[in-house]
Design an enzyme around this catalytic site. Sequence first.
Site, PDB file in Angstrom:
ATOM      1  N   THR A 129      56.906  55.492 -59.157  1.00 36.67           N
ATOM      2  CA  THR A 129      57.767  54.975 -58.092  1.00 36.67           C
ATOM      3  C   THR A 129      57.911  55.964 -56.942  1.00 36.67           C
ATOM      4  O   THR A 129      58.097  57.162 -57.148  1.00 36.67           O
ATOM      5  CB  THR A 129      59.170  54.675 -58.676  1.00 36.67           C
ATOM      6  N   GLY A 166      61.951  60.154 -64.904  1.00 39.87           N
ATOM      7  CA  GLY A 166      62.690  60.964 -65.863  1.00 39.87           C
ATOM      8  C   GLY A 166      61.913  62.231 -66.190  1.00 39.87           C
ATOM      9  O   GLY A 166      60.677  62.238 -66.124  1.00 39.87           O
ATOM     10  N   GLU A 404      60.596  50.089 -65.495  1.00 37.03           N
ATOM     11  CA  GLU A 404      59.413  49.515 -66.159  1.00 37.03           C
ATOM     12  C   GLU A 404      59.226  48.050 -65.741  1.00 37.03           C
ATOM     13  O   GLU A 404      58.971  47.174 -66.569  1.00 37.03           O
ATOM     14  CB  GLU A 404      59.533  49.617 -67.683  1.00 37.03           C
TER      15      GLU A 404
HETATM   16  C1  LIG Z   1      67.250  54.876 -64.622  1.00 34.63           C
HETATM   17  C2  LIG Z   1      65.909  54.690 -63.997  1.00 34.63           C
HETATM   18  C3  LIG Z   1      64.815  55.375 -64.521  1.00 34.63           C
HETATM   19  C4  LIG Z   1      63.566  55.265 -63.910  1.00 34.63           C
HETATM   20  N1  LIG Z   1      62.508  55.990 -64.408  1.00 34.63           N
HETATM   21  C5  LIG Z   1      61.313  55.961 -63.757  1.00 34.63           C
HETATM   22  C6  LIG Z   1      60.214  56.767 -64.200  1.00 34.63           C
HETATM   23  O1  LIG Z   1      60.296  57.505 -65.197  1.00 34.63           O
HETATM   24  N2  LIG Z   1      59.049  56.734 -63.493  1.00 34.63           N
HETATM   25  C7  LIG Z   1      58.901  55.941 -62.387  1.00 34.63           C
HETATM   26  O2  LIG Z   1      57.824  55.954 -61.797  1.00 34.63           O
HETATM   27  N3  LIG Z   1      59.921  55.142 -61.942  1.00 34.63           N
HETATM   28  C8  LIG Z   1      61.114  55.142 -62.600  1.00 34.63           C
HETATM   29  N4  LIG Z   1      62.155  54.357 -62.159  1.00 34.63           N
HETATM   30  C9  LIG Z   1      61.968  53.532 -60.981  1.00 34.63           C
HETATM   31  C10 LIG Z   1      61.855  52.045 -61.286  1.00 34.63           C
HETATM   32  O3  LIG Z   1      60.654  51.762 -61.977  1.00 34.63           O
HETATM   33  C11 LIG Z   1      61.958  51.314 -59.947  1.00 34.63           C
HETATM   34  O4  LIG Z   1      63.287  51.489 -59.502  1.00 34.63           O
HETATM   35  C12 LIG Z   1      61.627  49.845 -60.091  1.00 34.63           C
HETATM   36  O5  LIG Z   1      60.245  49.688 -60.277  1.00 34.63           O
HETATM   37  C13 LIG Z   1      62.079  49.048 -58.858  1.00 34.63           C
HETATM   38  O6  LIG Z   1      61.615  49.623 -57.693  1.00 34.63           O
HETATM   39  P1  LIG Z   1      62.577  49.923 -56.460  1.00 34.63           P
HETATM   40  O7  LIG Z   1      63.744  50.701 -56.954  1.00 34.63           O
HETATM   41  O8  LIG Z   1      61.756  50.496 -55.362  1.00 34.63           O
HETATM   42  O9  LIG Z   1      63.118  48.525 -56.013  1.00 34.63           O
HETATM   43  P2  LIG Z   1      62.327  47.397 -55.258  1.00 34.63           P
HETATM   44  O10 LIG Z   1      61.030  47.107 -55.897  1.00 34.63           O
HETATM   45  O11 LIG Z   1      62.312  47.694 -53.809  1.00 34.63           O
HETATM   46  O12 LIG Z   1      63.326  46.214 -55.541  1.00 34.63           O
HETATM   47  C14 LIG Z   1      64.605  46.142 -54.903  1.00 34.63           C
HETATM   48  C15 LIG Z   1      65.105  44.713 -55.022  1.00 34.63           C
HETATM   49  O13 LIG Z   1      64.157  43.840 -54.396  1.00 34.63           O
HETATM   50  C16 LIG Z   1      63.734  42.849 -55.285  1.00 34.63           C
HETATM   51  N5  LIG Z   1      62.304  42.608 -55.125  1.00 34.63           N
HETATM   52  C17 LIG Z   1      61.311  43.532 -54.993  1.00 34.63           C
HETATM   53  N6  LIG Z   1      60.123  42.911 -54.878  1.00 34.63           N
HETATM   54  C18 LIG Z   1      60.375  41.586 -54.970  1.00 34.63           C
HETATM   55  C19 LIG Z   1      59.563  40.434 -54.939  1.00 34.63           C
HETATM   56  N7  LIG Z   1      58.255  40.502 -54.835  1.00 34.63           N
HETATM   57  N8  LIG Z   1      60.175  39.248 -55.064  1.00 34.63           N
HETATM   58  C20 LIG Z   1      61.512  39.153 -55.204  1.00 34.63           C
HETATM   59  N9  LIG Z   1      62.322  40.192 -55.241  1.00 34.63           N
HETATM   60  C21 LIG Z   1      61.769  41.401 -55.128  1.00 34.63           C
HETATM   61  C22 LIG Z   1      64.023  43.375 -56.687  1.00 34.63           C
HETATM   62  O14 LIG Z   1      64.312  42.325 -57.579  1.00 34.63           O
HETATM   63  C23 LIG Z   1      65.235  44.247 -56.469  1.00 34.63           C
HETATM   64  O15 LIG Z   1      66.381  43.460 -56.580  1.00 34.63           O
HETATM   65  C24 LIG Z   1      63.407  54.433 -62.777  1.00 34.63           C
HETATM   66  C25 LIG Z   1      64.505  53.713 -62.269  1.00 34.63           C
HETATM   67  C26 LIG Z   1      65.737  53.840 -62.867  1.00 34.63           C
HETATM   68  C27 LIG Z   1      66.894  53.068 -62.294  1.00 34.63           C
END
Ligand SMILES: Cc1cc2nc3c(=O)[nH]c(=O)nc-3n(C[C@H](O)[C@H](O)[C@H](O)COP(=O)(O)OP(=O)(O)OC[C@H]3O[C@@H](n4cnc5c(N)ncnc54)[C@H](O)[C@@H]3O)c2cc1C
Length: 603
Positions: A129, A166, A404
């Site tokens: 991410t 993480g 995930e």
């Molecule tokens: C506690 C925690 C641990 C994590 N650990 C890791 C890790 O170890 N490694 C890592 O790489 N990442 C990690 N992440 C990141 C996590 O995988 C991402 O937060 C997740 O993939 C969502 O991406 P984003 O936060 O950019 O949100 P976005 O993808 O931007 O999404 C934001 C909002 O937009 C909506 N949205 C996005 N795309 C669409 C679509 N096509 N259609 C409709 N709605 C959509 C989503 O539903 C969401 O509500 C972690 C996140 C958390 C909270």
Amino acid sequence: MDQFKDYIYNILLEPSIKSELKYFVQEFDKNPNDYDFLVDNPQNLQENYKEAYVGLSQRYVKAQQMLKNKFPGNTHLIQNQHQLYELGTFYLHWQAFLPTIQMLGTQKQVEYWQDLSFKYEIRGGYAQTEVGHGSDVQGLQTTAVFENNSFIINTPTASSYKFWPGLLGIFATHAVVQAKTNVNGIDIGIQTFVVPIRESKTLKPLDGVDVGDIGPKLGFLRADNGYLGLKNVRVDRNNMLMRYTQVDESGKVTTSSKNAIKYGYGSMLNLRVNLVNVFSIFGLFTNNLAYYQVKPLLKTQSIENEAIMFKLLRSYVVQYSQIIANAQIKEIFIQFQNQLKANDKQVNETLQLVHLYSSQMKSISGWEAVKTSREAMQIAPFGHLNASDLIIMYADNVPFVTYEGDNNVLMQQTAQYLIKQFSKVSAGNSQFTGIASYFNKYIQESNKKSLIQNQEEILERLSYNYCKKTMENFQNNLVNGHSLQSSWNELNQCELIKASIIFGYTNIYKQMGAQIKSSGYNLELLKIHKLFGLFIMLENRTTIVSFGIADFSQVELLAEIDQQFSNNNKLEFLEYLSNGVGMYRQRNFININWDKLHLQARL
Ligand SMILES: Cc1cc2nc3c(=O)[nH]c(=O)nc-3n(C[C@H](O)[C@H](O)[C@H](O)COP(=O)(O)OP(=O)(O)OC[C@H]3O[C@@H](n4cnc5c(N)ncnc54)[C@H](O)[C@@H]3O)c2cc1C
């Protein structure tokens, strides 16, 4: 009881190391004091985050040593030791960093990195991410450019900084990093690299690496989520994981077939399948905590008892159902691996099954754990008090819906699949296939009513009708001149997700049925299955009537069936279900003084 407990215990354990894990669970039970060092203290973590974290890592090494002493050389046991206790901090090292290398690396690369990981000389995070790119993996902006037998890796903008992974905050010495890769001017897509980021002993960032903790967050106190910026960081060519795409010294690129790449991704689905169990177990723990805390009150007659018992019961039933259905998905995953080895033609179809089931179930089990934890805080007399531990559970469970794979995004992959299925069928002679093939039974039967006792038929018809209505609305919008973007995102997105959720719950019901059949019809399993069907039907009863699947008087019967399940029976069954959570003993969550809480509850 023991039969049920054993069954749950067995389907949760990693098949290849079942007996070793069982050995340790028995040992813990015999001499609980000897294993006190495994008990996490969430309050301590909350108050002294970094110090507690270092302590945690030391205890972790001690635990690892304990396993090594008893079963030397059993690397699979070491990799899955989190099944014994929840030192969640290192989960990503074993279940994301190392598996990525194992799936995407050549044999030589796997041997090299695995050896260092098992010796604990390196600790790795999974850095996909970026600040500006989470769900949109194709949009990643981190770059890797081939130069002089190595790759230069950069995060060129603020939005391309890796964010959230993480272990990156404090402890990771390495990370697997996804980057847009360019070799001799040619874009070869997103590739994965093992990037050293810190010195192993001092934990100082290496040159060109900007890495640290992202700061206080809701929950996840055992994880040091971090950020990572890379400026002209040079890594050896061999740090690119090359099982499916190879780059030689001269920059010649060889890529395996698209299918091979797909299978590489498929192997990563194991993480998602395992997460369904993790989320369901957390759901069970949370529900158990609430149940123990409210139990003294349930024995006295009170107006809210029925509502509270209903919620507790529903949560137990749903979480167990997910675990039982997931055992079936695990079997399909193992079938995928065997077919892959045997070059079986069915492998594509099996991969699609695992992908669809696991993404639906990851989402549903994540949402269900969040629902349980919110309700648990409401149900327990002191649920909003830190001492109840429910706040910590809530905070840990909430991100299940995001990481995930964001649930809404994952569910839309099912929607895409359903749209393809309905387009194919409406275009002519074709039939529904694969996971949707049960729809064929209902094409001609729009006016038939189902018997309320026939849960499977009712749920299948609910799923068919809801999906059909949603897919038709979507197609009509397209026919009426709306663009794909507007038909999907603006006009139908919520319904597409809702249809996929109903399809998903029906699949859990069906997979659970299949699993119970193969396990020999245990009475309690059948009862949980029936209740799961009942709960899903109750939640959708208006829709069931509106589609003409059952009439109103029949659906009224559903509520009666629920009433027949008297409060005394509910209490008995609650006790039974709570005892089923036997194997992942709740070590992390038993620093609560139950007597004190029960006393408070009585006051
Ligand atoms: C506690 C925690 C641990 C994590 N650990 C890791 C890790 O170890 N490694 C890592 O790489 N990442 C990690 N992440 C990141 C996590 O995988 C991402 O937060 C997740 O993939 C969502 O991406 P984003 O936060 O950019 O949100 P976005 O993808 O931007 O999404 C934001 C909002 O937009 C909506 N949205 C996005 N795309 C669409 C679509 N096509 N259609 C409709 N709605 C959509 C989503 O539903 C969401 O509500 C972690 C996140 C958390 C909270």
